[in-house]
Design an enzyme around this catalytic site. Structure first.
Site, PDB file in Angstrom:
ATOM      1  N   GLY A   1      30.949 104.849 111.044  1.00 25.84           N
ATOM      2  CA  GLY A   1      29.887 105.606 111.685  1.00 25.84           C
ATOM      3  C   GLY A   1      28.539 105.019 111.293  1.00 25.84           C
ATOM      4  O   GLY A   1      28.389 104.472 110.196  1.00 25.84           O
ATOM      5  N   CYS A   2      27.549 105.103 112.172  1.00 24.41           N
ATOM      6  CA  CYS A   2      26.243 104.517 111.859  1.00 24.41           C
ATOM      7  C   CYS A   2      25.568 105.261 110.706  1.00 24.41           C
ATOM      8  O   CYS A   2      24.978 104.645 109.805  1.00 24.41           O
ATOM      9  CB  CYS A   2      25.348 104.482 113.090  1.00 24.41           C
ATOM     10  SG  CYS A   2      25.151 106.061 113.956  1.00 24.41           S
ATOM     11  N   ASN A   3      25.671 106.587 110.693  1.00 27.49           N
ATOM     12  CA  ASN A   3      25.135 107.353 109.564  1.00 27.49           C
ATOM     13  C   ASN A   3      25.877 107.003 108.278  1.00 27.49           C
ATOM     14  O   ASN A   3      25.270 106.849 107.212  1.00 27.49           O
ATOM     15  CB  ASN A   3      25.276 108.856 109.822  1.00 27.49           C
ATOM     16  CG  ASN A   3      24.375 109.358 110.934  1.00 27.49           C
ATOM     17  OD1 ASN A   3      23.447 108.673 111.354  1.00 27.49           O
ATOM     18  ND2 ASN A   3      24.651 110.555 111.415  1.00 27.49           N
TER      19      ASN A   3
ATOM     20  N   THR B   1      24.796 103.623 106.787  1.00 34.56           N
ATOM     21  CA  THR B   1      23.494 103.682 106.121  1.00 34.56           C
ATOM     22  C   THR B   1      23.616 104.306 104.742  1.00 34.56           C
ATOM     23  O   THR B   1      23.054 103.804 103.756  1.00 34.56           O
ATOM     24  CB  THR B   1      22.493 104.476 106.974  1.00 34.56           C
ATOM     25  OG1 THR B   1      22.579 104.065 108.341  1.00 34.56           O
ATOM     26  CG2 THR B   1      21.068 104.241 106.490  1.00 34.56           C
TER      27      THR B   1
END
EC number: 1.2.1.38
Length: 342
Positions: free
Chosen positions: A148-150, A153
């Site tokens: 997932g992009c979150n 990060t």
């Protein structure tokens, strides 16, 4: 020898981003593109910014001949990829951009996504796609599950200091701001311009966000104990970019040293000088990640700031980076474009 790829779900943001990145790839050609609702259309009719490219017409998945295709990018909605990927040829390499194969434990998948995993046998062979931490496993994999992009990060922020025991694993607060493209391209009332612009809002609060499953899995593995972060994502009125502000107990110099040691030789990870903070402007449209560490005025407290482009390094750029490894190509090929600024 040129490699051929297919992109399933090419009418979404991540599919279009894959096409954009592959436009500059000297060793990969796009052999097929799928889109269910827009099947039969030219890609230029769906994404006019790609009209300069010679691309296959969008087709339904069942119309695609996978003979001669080396790798398939699956940019389909969550809960769709399991069924589709199960029906693909067994010798086809696959990079899945959905959440369907990220969680190793099928029970964890059912908890976070509200339905049983429909392909548990395939889940066993899936490799988590955080490139810098699973590089060799990805190189040998047939199926890679993009993060997932979150989650990416947060993990870039926390894995090095956790592995170095530079922070307290029981005191982590992850405050994350994400651009609206992270919510996908489907029409949603709360994403209309009049609903979203000029306002910031938290969402999936109180431990409801599905990416917490990835945090639990990867952070606990890194720390060697159970880790449950406090995580609040915020939707901001911007198109691209994620900024994570991570509040931790630990000495900034030790955290910075752990970051520097882990990312020193990574082509896309940049650790800023101590005390400097990054901006999403500085990674926009690129596969780069910038990380900053700041000592807070209270002793033993620090903040880690991390930025990436959610559509690039957070999704499609990461997918291409992994595909390069799986196809035996130079890992950075097609991904060396500088960020777009301003």
């Amino acid at each position: 020898m040129t490699k051929s790829v297919a992109i399933l779900g090419a009418s979404g943001y991540t599919g279009a981003e894959l096409v954009r990145l592959l436009a500059g790839h000297p060793e990969i050609e796009i052999a097929a593109l799928s889109a269910e609702r827009k099947a039969g259309l030219e890609m230029a009719a769906v994404f006019p910014h790609l009209r300069h490219m010679q691309l296959p017409r969008l087709a339904r998945i069942e119309e695609i001949d996978f003979t001669g295709i080396d790798l398939c990018f699956c940019a389909l909605p969550h809960a769709t990829s399991q069924e589709v990927i199960s029906g693909l040829p067994r010798d086809l390499k696959i990079v899945d951009l959905s959440a369907d194969f990220r969680l190793r434990d099928p029970a964890a998948y059912e908890r976070w996504y509200g339905r049983p995993h429909s392909a548990p046998e395939m889940q066993k062979e899936a490799v988590y796609g955080l490139t810098e931490f699973y590089r060799e496993e990805i190189r040998a994999a047939r199926l890679v599950a993009g993060t997932g992009c979150n989650a990416a990060t947060g993990l870039y922020s926390l894995l090095p200091p956790l592995m170095a025991q530079a922070i307290d694993p029981d005191e982590i607060i992850l405050d994350l701001k994400c651009g609206v493209s992270g919510a996908g391209r489907a029409l949603k009332e709360n994403l209309l311009h009049a609903e979203l612009s000029e306002g910031w809002q938290p969402y999936a609060v109180g431990g409801a966000h599905r990416h917490l499953g990835e945090f639990d899995q990867e952070l606990s593995k890194a720390a060697g104990q159970e880790v449950s972060v406090q995580f609040t994502p915020h939707l901001i009125p911007g198109n691209r970019g994620i900024l994570a502000s991570v509040y931790v107990r630990g000495e900034a110099r030790d955290i910075h040293a752990a970051m520097t040691a882990t990312y020193r030789d990574e082509p896309f990870l940049t650790v800023l000088p101590m005390g400097e903070v990054p901006s999403t402007h500085h990674v926009r449209g690129s596969n780069h990640v910038h990380v900053g560490v700041v000592q807070e005025r209270r002793g033993g407290r620090a903040t880690i700031y991390t930025v990436l482009d959610n559509l690039a390094k957070g999704s499609s750029g990461q997918a291409l980076q992994n595909a390069n490894l799986m196809l035996g190509l130079e890992e950075t090929t097609g991904l060396t474009l500088a960020p777009v600024f301003p």
